[in-house]
Design a protein around this motif. Structure first.
Motif, mmCIF file in Angstrom:
data_model
loop_
_atom_site.group_PDB
_atom_site.id
_atom_site.type_symbol
_atom_site.label_atom_id
_atom_site.label_comp_id
_atom_site.label_asym_id
_atom_site.label_seq_id
_atom_site.Cartn_x
_atom_site.Cartn_y
_atom_site.Cartn_z
ATOM 1 N N LEU A 128 37.059 48.476 12.111
ATOM 2 C CA LEU A 128 38.054 47.437 12.372
ATOM 3 C C LEU A 128 37.766 46.232 11.489
ATOM 4 O O LEU A 128 36.605 45.912 11.218
ATOM 5 C CB LEU A 128 38.005 47.002 13.843
ATOM 6 N N GLU A 129 38.838 45.577 11.069
ATOM 7 C CA GLU A 129 38.717 44.306 10.343
ATOM 8 C C GLU A 129 39.503 43.282 11.143
ATOM 9 O O GLU A 129 40.726 43.368 11.230
ATOM 10 C CB GLU A 129 39.339 44.414 8.952
ATOM 11 N N LEU A 130 38.784 42.343 11.711
ATOM 12 C CA LEU A 130 39.426 41.287 12.489
ATOM 13 C C LEU A 130 39.687 40.099 11.572
ATOM 14 O O LEU A 130 38.785 39.636 10.879
ATOM 15 C CB LEU A 130 38.492 40.845 13.619
ATOM 16 N N VAL A 131 40.937 39.610 11.575
ATOM 17 C CA VAL A 131 41.253 38.505 10.673
ATOM 18 C C VAL A 131 41.428 37.201 11.444
ATOM 19 O O VAL A 131 42.101 37.151 12.467
ATOM 20 C CB VAL A 131 42.493 38.857 9.801
ATOM 21 N N VAL A 132 40.750 36.166 10.961
ATOM 22 C CA VAL A 132 40.853 34.807 11.512
ATOM 23 C C VAL A 132 40.907 33.858 10.314
ATOM 24 O O VAL A 132 40.150 34.026 9.362
ATOM 25 C CB VAL A 132 39.618 34.446 12.382
ATOM 26 N N SER A 133 41.797 32.873 10.367
ATOM 27 C CA SER A 133 41.874 31.930 9.239
ATOM 28 C C SER A 133 40.891 30.787 9.442
ATOM 29 O O SER A 133 40.599 30.404 10.572
ATOM 30 C CB SER A 133 43.280 31.341 9.129
ATOM 31 N N ALA A 134 40.449 30.225 8.337
ATOM 32 C CA ALA A 134 39.588 29.038 8.417
ATOM 33 C C ALA A 134 40.418 27.793 8.684
ATOM 34 O O ALA A 134 39.906 26.791 9.186
ATOM 35 C CB ALA A 134 38.798 28.882 7.121
ATOM 36 N N SER A 135 41.698 27.838 8.346
ATOM 37 C CA SER A 135 42.548 26.653 8.535
ATOM 38 C C SER A 135 43.469 26.854 9.736
ATOM 39 O O SER A 135 44.009 27.942 9.945
ATOM 40 C CB SER A 135 43.380 26.385 7.276
ATOM 41 N N GLU A 136 43.629 25.781 10.530
ATOM 42 C CA GLU A 136 44.442 25.851 11.754
ATOM 43 C C GLU A 136 45.874 26.296 11.486
ATOM 44 O O GLU A 136 46.397 27.163 12.170
ATOM 45 C CB GLU A 136 44.515 24.463 12.426
ATOM 46 N N THR A 137 46.520 25.657 10.533
ATOM 47 C CA THR A 137 47.948 25.916 10.343
ATOM 48 C C THR A 137 48.203 27.366 9.953
ATOM 49 O O THR A 137 49.126 28.003 10.455
ATOM 50 C CB THR A 137 48.531 24.979 9.256
ATOM 51 N N HIS A 138 47.363 27.910 9.065
ATOM 52 C CA HIS A 138 47.571 29.297 8.660
ATOM 53 C C HIS A 138 47.314 30.236 9.826
ATOM 54 O O HIS A 138 48.058 31.198 10.034
ATOM 55 C CB HIS A 138 46.690 29.671 7.462
ATOM 56 N N ASN A 139 46.293 29.954 10.625
ATOM 57 C CA ASN A 139 46.020 30.846 11.763
ATOM 58 C C ASN A 139 47.191 30.818 12.743
ATOM 59 O O ASN A 139 47.627 31.852 13.238
ATOM 60 C CB ASN A 139 44.733 30.425 12.479
ATOM 61 N N GLN A 140 47.710 29.612 12.967
ATOM 62 C CA GLN A 140 48.846 29.459 13.879
ATOM 63 C C GLN A 140 50.045 30.249 13.380
ATOM 64 O O GLN A 140 50.688 30.964 14.132
ATOM 65 C CB GLN A 140 49.176 27.960 13.977
ATOM 66 N N LYS A 141 50.347 30.142 12.088
ATOM 67 C CA LYS A 141 51.515 30.863 11.545
ATOM 68 C C LYS A 141 51.263 32.359 11.504
ATOM 69 O O LYS A 141 52.171 33.157 11.716
ATOM 70 C CB LYS A 141 51.821 30.369 10.120
ATOM 71 N N ASN A 142 50.036 32.738 11.213
ATOM 72 C CA ASN A 142 49.740 34.160 11.002
ATOM 73 C C ASN A 142 49.606 34.919 12.314
ATOM 74 O O ASN A 142 50.143 36.013 12.456
ATOM 75 C CB ASN A 142 48.454 34.286 10.179
ATOM 76 N N VAL A 143 48.888 34.357 13.255
ATOM 77 C CA VAL A 143 48.638 35.101 14.504
ATOM 78 C C VAL A 143 49.044 34.325 15.760
ATOM 79 O O VAL A 143 48.737 34.733 16.879
ATOM 80 C CB VAL A 143 47.164 35.593 14.608
ATOM 81 N N ARG A 144 49.724 33.182 15.554
ATOM 82 C CA ARG A 144 50.327 32.419 16.639
ATOM 83 C C ARG A 144 49.341 31.960 17.714
ATOM 84 O O ARG A 144 49.644 31.962 18.897
ATOM 85 C CB ARG A 144 51.481 33.225 17.266
ATOM 86 N N ARG A 145 48.162 31.575 17.249
ATOM 87 C CA ARG A 145 47.232 30.936 18.180
ATOM 88 C C ARG A 145 46.253 30.078 17.389
ATOM 89 O O ARG A 145 46.195 30.161 16.160
ATOM 90 C CB ARG A 145 46.501 31.954 19.042
ATOM 91 N N SER A 146 45.486 29.256 18.126
ATOM 92 C CA SER A 146 44.531 28.376 17.454
ATOM 93 C C SER A 146 43.332 29.191 16.960
ATOM 94 O O SER A 146 43.082 30.306 17.442
ATOM 95 C CB SER A 146 44.051 27.291 18.422
ATOM 96 N N VAL A 147 42.602 28.618 16.039
ATOM 97 C CA VAL A 147 41.378 29.265 15.560
ATOM 98 C C VAL A 147 40.433 29.474 16.735
ATOM 99 O O VAL A 147 39.832 30.540 16.897
ATOM 100 C CB VAL A 147 40.712 28.420 14.443
ATOM 101 N N ALA A 148 40.323 28.462 17.608
ATOM 102 C CA ALA A 148 39.426 28.584 18.773
ATOM 103 C C ALA A 148 39.821 29.782 19.632
ATOM 104 O O ALA A 148 38.951 30.562 20.067
ATOM 105 C CB ALA A 148 39.456 27.293 19.584
ATOM 106 N N ASP A 149 41.117 29.976 19.854
ATOM 107 C CA ASP A 149 41.559 31.114 20.672
ATOM 108 C C ASP A 149 41.278 32.443 19.964
ATOM 109 O O ASP A 149 40.904 33.434 20.600
ATOM 110 C CB ASP A 149 43.058 31.001 20.988
ATOM 111 N N SER A 150 41.467 32.468 18.643
ATOM 112 C CA SER A 150 41.141 33.697 17.905
ATOM 113 C C SER A 150 39.656 34.020 18.030
ATOM 114 O O SER A 150 39.268 35.183 18.132
ATOM 115 C CB SER A 150 41.508 33.557 16.425
ATOM 116 N N LEU A 151 38.829 32.968 17.999
ATOM 117 C CA LEU A 151 37.375 33.197 18.100
ATOM 118 C C LEU A 151 36.994 33.731 19.486
ATOM 119 O O LEU A 151 36.099 34.567 19.605
ATOM 120 C CB LEU A 151 36.613 31.908 17.770
ATOM 121 N N VAL A 152 37.698 33.280 20.511
ATOM 122 C CA VAL A 152 37.459 33.828 21.852
ATOM 123 C C VAL A 152 37.856 35.315 21.851
ATOM 124 O O VAL A 152 37.105 36.175 22.327
ATOM 125 C CB VAL A 152 38.256 33.036 22.926
ATOM 126 N N GLY A 153 39.023 35.608 21.278
ATOM 127 C CA GLY A 153 39.489 37.004 21.203
ATOM 128 C C GLY A 153 38.558 37.881 20.382
ATOM 129 O O GLY A 153 38.485 39.102 20.596
#
Ligand code: COA
Ligand code: ZN
Length: 305
Positions: free
Chosen positions: A98-123
């Motif tokens: 598996l390759e899990l993708v998380v952006s380093a920048s808030e705006t890109h993460n929000q647009k790409n996976v519709r959540r904050s970086v913090a929420d992606s890190l929890v996931g």
């Protein structure tokens, strides 16, 4: 003499990063491309992503792709996932990694996976648990690692911090994505420096460049000088990112392998077979691809140094 590595691993990402940015290609043609790539000596192929088909229509049919490919022993067929649901689906479909993708920048993460970086890190913890539970390695990809199309520069320290959280979440290794081709050799050095300061050494780093501004191979050489041995590339130069305006193709696999061959850095990949795959990729998407090698006609002959 340089201390560049003697061998590198090239991961082919055309069937995912490439085709997600094209008009949808039918499953049988995606399978055909992956099977052809499997016969070139490539050992790592990113075969699909398990994402919302509404978000990325060309990646619909990922389970059918995974079921349709002829598995070649020794080849790792990985899948990109944005969240735990994607991890469940990819695992059930038989992905090898598996390759899990998380952006380093808030705006890109929000647009790409519709959540904050913090929420992606929890996931990320759940994604790791699902992957490891099924015996799969989980790589974390930090995207916008060299710059964000919405926010501009991204501080290398910020990238290192997100990377550190992903390792804490249990990721087995890291990759850093140059989502919009903003990387230059200087930025590669700055990021590797920041990662080193955070205790993340080059053996845990993979790099994913786009050639938007023509710097992809220069970036690879800089990274080789820093001891990095894992690189993503896409056949023919297919690729981009649908949420990154202006993003163009990835580093071109055959151009990369050609350069590495001539530098006497082993990849285990047959360049002629790769060029045939680039022709097939062009045929499948029905347009000319940006591969330099394909259009240069013949490759240079290596002299013995
Ligand atoms: N794969 C397939 N379907 C998924 C999914 C996944 N990984 N994750 C969620 N879904 C489905 C849900 O089941 C739900 O379906 P339903 O409406 O039938 O119940 C629907 O999508 C919405 O779920 P939600 O959790 O609210 O997701 P969202 O709408 O906030 O979208 C993502 C979040 C992550 C699923 C979506 O933004 C996405 O797929 N992004 C990937 C982008 C990408 O691939 N970019 C390029 C690679 S970097
Ligand atoms: Zn990419």
């Amino acid at each position: 003499m340089s201390s560049r590595p003697a061998r590198v691993d090239v991961r082919e990402v055309g069937p995912r990063d490439g085709l997600q940015n094209e008009a949808p290609v039918p499953v049988d043609q995606r399978v055909r491309l992956i099977d052809a790539l499997s016969a070139t000596g490539l050992r790592f192929i990113e075969a699909a992503s398990f994402v919302s088909p509404t978000a990325i229509p060309p990646m619909a049919g990922a389970p059918e792709v995974m079921a349709g490919i002829r598995r070649r022993p020794g080849v790792v067929y990985s899948a990109l996932v944005p969240n735990p649901k994607g991890a469940e689906l990819a695992t059930a479909a038989g992905a090898d990694e598996l390759e899990l993708v998380v952006s380093a920048s808030e705006t890109h993460n929000q647009k790409n996976v519709r959540r904050s970086v913090a929420d992606s890190l929890v996931g990320a913890r759940d994604v790791v648990e699902i992957g490891h539970g099924a015996g799969l390695a989980v790589e974390a990809i930090v995207s916008t690692a060299f710059g964000c199309p919405y926010e501009g520069d991204v501080e290398p320290e910020r990238v290192a911090q997100v990377a550190g959280h992903l390792l804490d979440a249990g990721a087995d290794r890291l990759s850093f994505g140059d989502t919009t081709g903003m990387a230059t050799p200087r930025r590669v050095d700055d990021l590797v420096d920041a990662l080193e300061r955070a205790g993340i050494t080059s053996d845990r780093i993979g790099l994913h460049f786009h050639n938007t501004r023509g710097t992809a191979l220069a970036n690879v050489v800089s990274a080789l000088d820093r001891g990095v041995t894992r690189f993503d590339a896409s056949i023919g130069g297919l690729g981009g990112c649908p949420y990154a305006p202006g993003a163009s193709g990835n580093a071109v696999t055959e151009d990369l392998v050609h350069m590495l061959d001539d530098m006497e850095i082993e990849t285990g990949i047959d360049l002629d077979a790769l060029v045939d795959c680039a022709r097939l990729a062009q045929e499948i998407v029905g347009r000319e691809l940006p591969s330099a090698l394909l259009h240069a006609g013949a490759r240079t002959r290596r002299y013995e140094s």
